[in-house]
Write a protein that holds these residues in place. Structure first.
Motif, PDB file in Angstrom:
ATOM      1  N   LEU A 190       0.596  -1.307   0.042  1.00 40.39           N
ATOM      2  CA  LEU A 190       0.019  -0.060   0.021  1.00 40.39           C
ATOM      3  C   LEU A 190       0.984   1.184  -0.023  1.00 40.39           C
ATOM      4  O   LEU A 190       0.429   2.071  -0.656  1.00 40.39           O
ATOM      5  CB  LEU A 190      -1.037  -0.083   1.179  1.00 40.39           C
ATOM      6  N   VAL A 191       2.135   0.928   0.758  1.00 36.36           N
ATOM      7  CA  VAL A 191       2.728   2.540   0.834  1.00 36.36           C
ATOM      8  C   VAL A 191       3.451   2.613  -0.665  1.00 36.36           C
ATOM      9  O   VAL A 191       3.559   3.557  -1.156  1.00 36.36           O
ATOM     10  CB  VAL A 191       3.877   2.199   1.720  1.00 36.36           C
ATOM     11  N   SER A 192       4.051   1.489  -1.204  1.00 32.86           N
ATOM     12  CA  SER A 192       4.326   1.397  -2.478  1.00 32.86           C
ATOM     13  C   SER A 192       3.219   2.121  -3.489  1.00 32.86           C
ATOM     14  O   SER A 192       3.801   3.084  -4.436  1.00 32.86           O
ATOM     15  CB  SER A 192       5.093   0.022  -2.935  1.00 32.86           C
ATOM     16  N   VAL A 193       2.281   1.595  -3.387  1.00 33.91           N
ATOM     17  CA  VAL A 193       1.182   2.145  -4.541  1.00 33.91           C
ATOM     18  C   VAL A 193       0.787   3.637  -4.292  1.00 33.91           C
ATOM     19  O   VAL A 193       0.547   4.449  -4.994  1.00 33.91           O
ATOM     20  CB  VAL A 193      -0.180   1.143  -4.380  1.00 33.91           C
ATOM     21  N   TRP A 194       0.739   4.093  -2.674  1.00 35.55           N
ATOM     22  CA  TRP A 194       0.634   5.340  -2.409  1.00 35.55           C
ATOM     23  C   TRP A 194       1.941   6.532  -3.055  1.00 35.55           C
ATOM     24  O   TRP A 194       1.335   7.364  -3.646  1.00 35.55           O
ATOM     25  CB  TRP A 194       0.483   5.541  -0.928  1.00 35.55           C
ATOM     26  N   LEU A 195       3.056   5.685  -3.130  1.00 41.17           N
ATOM     27  CA  LEU A 195       3.994   6.629  -3.366  1.00 41.17           C
ATOM     28  C   LEU A 195       3.954   6.855  -5.055  1.00 41.17           C
ATOM     29  O   LEU A 195       4.222   7.817  -5.521  1.00 41.17           O
ATOM     30  CB  LEU A 195       5.389   6.186  -3.140  1.00 41.17           C
ATOM     31  N   ILE A 196       3.758   5.849  -5.575  1.00 40.02           N
ATOM     32  CA  ILE A 196       3.282   5.768  -7.100  1.00 40.02           C
ATOM     33  C   ILE A 196       2.430   6.833  -7.490  1.00 40.02           C
ATOM     34  O   ILE A 196       2.501   7.669  -8.391  1.00 40.02           O
ATOM     35  CB  ILE A 196       3.051   4.136  -7.639  1.00 40.02           C
ATOM     36  N   LEU A 197       1.132   6.826  -6.684  1.00 36.02           N
ATOM     37  CA  LEU A 197       0.312   7.836  -7.248  1.00 36.02           C
ATOM     38  C   LEU A 197       0.601   9.148  -6.989  1.00 36.02           C
ATOM     39  O   LEU A 197       0.110  10.027  -7.511  1.00 36.02           O
ATOM     40  CB  LEU A 197      -1.153   7.358  -6.283  1.00 36.02           C
ATOM     41  N   ARG A 198       1.400   9.351  -6.041  1.00 34.31           N
ATOM     42  CA  ARG A 198       1.764  10.609  -5.539  1.00 34.31           C
ATOM     43  C   ARG A 198       2.644  11.136  -6.495  1.00 34.31           C
ATOM     44  O   ARG A 198       2.708  12.276  -7.187  1.00 34.31           O
ATOM     45  CB  ARG A 198       2.610  10.941  -4.114  1.00 34.31           C
ATOM     46  N   LEU A 199       3.587  10.431  -7.017  1.00 32.68           N
ATOM     47  CA  LEU A 199       4.621  10.770  -8.248  1.00 32.68           C
ATOM     48  C   LEU A 199       3.688  10.917  -9.467  1.00 32.68           C
ATOM     49  O   LEU A 199       4.014  11.883 -10.393  1.00 32.68           O
ATOM     50  CB  LEU A 199       5.566   9.556  -8.509  1.00 32.68           C
ATOM     51  N   MET A 200       2.577  10.007  -9.845  1.00 32.82           N
ATOM     52  CA  MET A 200       1.920  10.464 -10.829  1.00 32.82           C
ATOM     53  C   MET A 200       1.161  11.976 -10.577  1.00 32.82           C
ATOM     54  O   MET A 200       1.019  12.567 -11.737  1.00 32.82           O
ATOM     55  CB  MET A 200       0.810   9.243 -11.129  1.00 32.82           C
ATOM     56  N   GLN A 201       0.963  12.164  -9.451  1.00 36.53           N
ATOM     57  CA  GLN A 201       0.181  13.469  -9.408  1.00 36.53           C
ATOM     58  C   GLN A 201       1.129  14.691  -9.296  1.00 36.53           C
ATOM     59  O   GLN A 201       0.634  15.920  -9.325  1.00 36.53           O
ATOM     60  CB  GLN A 201      -0.601  13.484  -8.111  1.00 36.53           C
ATOM     61  N   GLY A 202       2.489  14.471  -9.389  1.00 33.32           N
ATOM     62  CA  GLY A 202       3.564  15.367  -9.605  1.00 33.32           C
ATOM     63  C   GLY A 202       3.936  15.816  -8.092  1.00 33.32           C
ATOM     64  O   GLY A 202       4.733  16.859  -8.038  1.00 33.32           O
ATOM     65  N   LYS A 203       3.460  15.153  -7.088  1.00 33.88           N
ATOM     66  CA  LYS A 203       3.786  15.503  -5.804  1.00 33.88           C
ATOM     67  C   LYS A 203       5.185  14.736  -5.282  1.00 33.88           C
ATOM     68  O   LYS A 203       5.671  13.928  -6.160  1.00 33.88           O
ATOM     69  CB  LYS A 203       2.837  14.943  -4.802  1.00 33.88           C
ATOM     70  N   SER A 204       5.900  15.383  -4.102  1.00 33.76           N
ATOM     71  CA  SER A 204       7.167  14.544  -3.798  1.00 33.76           C
ATOM     72  C   SER A 204       6.964  13.202  -3.450  1.00 33.76           C
ATOM     73  O   SER A 204       6.080  12.451  -2.911  1.00 33.76           O
ATOM     74  CB  SER A 204       7.517  15.327  -2.340  1.00 33.76           C
ATOM     75  N   GLY A 205       8.111  12.369  -3.703  1.00 33.79           N
ATOM     76  CA  GLY A 205       8.038  10.912  -3.579  1.00 33.79           C
ATOM     77  C   GLY A 205       8.858  10.777  -2.187  1.00 33.79           C
ATOM     78  O   GLY A 205       9.549   9.592  -1.938  1.00 33.79           O
ATOM     79  N   ARG A 206       8.642  11.719  -1.185  1.00 27.34           N
ATOM     80  CA  ARG A 206       9.464  11.508   0.015  1.00 27.34           C
ATOM     81  C   ARG A 206       8.344  10.550   1.067  1.00 27.34           C
ATOM     82  O   ARG A 206       7.209  10.967   1.218  1.00 27.34           O
ATOM     83  CB  ARG A 206       9.926  12.892   0.641  1.00 27.34           C
ATOM     84  N   LEU A 207       9.027   9.767   1.916  1.00 28.10           N
ATOM     85  CA  LEU A 207       8.383   9.271   3.067  1.00 28.10           C
ATOM     86  C   LEU A 207       8.999   9.655   4.497  1.00 28.10           C
ATOM     87  O   LEU A 207      10.248   9.091   4.542  1.00 28.10           O
ATOM     88  CB  LEU A 207       8.354   7.702   2.671  1.00 28.10           C
ATOM     89  N   PRO A 208       8.447  10.397   5.200  1.00 29.97           N
ATOM     90  CA  PRO A 208       8.940  10.920   6.627  1.00 29.97           C
ATOM     91  C   PRO A 208       9.530   9.593   7.270  1.00 29.97           C
ATOM     92  O   PRO A 208       8.738   8.610   7.242  1.00 29.97           O
ATOM     93  CB  PRO A 208       7.830  11.504   7.116  1.00 29.97           C
ATOM     94  N   GLY A 209      10.648   9.699   7.601  1.00 33.99           N
ATOM     95  CA  GLY A 209      11.207   8.571   8.429  1.00 33.99           C
ATOM     96  C   GLY A 209      12.266   7.751   7.541  1.00 33.99           C
ATOM     97  O   GLY A 209      13.539   7.625   7.793  1.00 33.99           O
ATOM     98  N   PHE A 210      11.476   7.187   6.555  1.00 33.89           N
ATOM     99  CA  PHE A 210      12.204   6.282   5.505  1.00 33.89           C
ATOM    100  C   PHE A 210      13.141   7.059   4.937  1.00 33.89           C
ATOM    101  O   PHE A 210      14.477   6.596   4.388  1.00 33.89           O
ATOM    102  CB  PHE A 210      11.224   5.268   4.771  1.00 33.89           C
ATOM    103  N   THR A 211      12.887   8.118   4.553  1.00 38.09           N
ATOM    104  CA  THR A 211      13.770   8.873   3.417  1.00 38.09           C
ATOM    105  C   THR A 211      14.902   9.430   4.062  1.00 38.09           C
ATOM    106  O   THR A 211      15.949   9.292   3.662  1.00 38.09           O
ATOM    107  CB  THR A 211      12.762  10.208   2.804  1.00 38.09           C
TER     108      THR A 211
END
Length: 122
Positions: free
Chosen positions: A89-110
């Motif tokens: 789910l986190v991977s899909v959420w990050l993919i969707l954020r990138l498709m929207q042009g938003k940042s691909g950062r994940l607090p803590g993990f990045t």
């Protein structure tokens, strides 16, 4: 619609490929090993590898605990399935954020990815 009229340029699709669960680990590792790519591509690669290795470590520890435990193996298997679902789910959420042009950062993990993998693979 023809492929050359795709709404996202090639680097964006490469970034999306890096975030595909489990499979994206390999192109991410290759990108970091070569050390070539944009700053964003290297950051996404580090994040992808960190997420995959964290999931794998948790998966192996929970599976080992469930296999060796006589007291609560079912609970560990359920927790293992939550961990795996969360990773996907986190991977899909990050993919969707990138498709929207938003940042691909994940607090803590990045931050963890930049500190640990930034030293060794970039």
């Amino acid at each position: 619609m023809p492929l050359f009229n795709a709404p996202y340029p090639i680097p964006k699709t490469q970034l999306l490929l890096h975030l595909v669960p489990i499979v994206g680990f390999f192109p991410s590792l290759w990108t970091l090993y070569r050390g070539q790519g944009s700053r964003e591509q290297l950051a996404i690669s580090r994040l992808s590898i960190t997420l995959a290795l964290t999931w794998l470590l948790g998966y192996l520890l929970l599976a080992t605990g469930a296999a060796t435990s006589d007291f609560f193996p079912l609970r560990l298997f359920i927790l293992n399935s939550f961990l795996t679902s969360g990773y996907f789910l986190v991977s899909v959420w990050l993919i969707l954020r990138l498709m929207q042009g938003k940042s691909g950062r994940l607090p803590g993990f990045t931050t963890l990815a930049e500190r640990v993998l930034g030293k060794y693979l970039s």
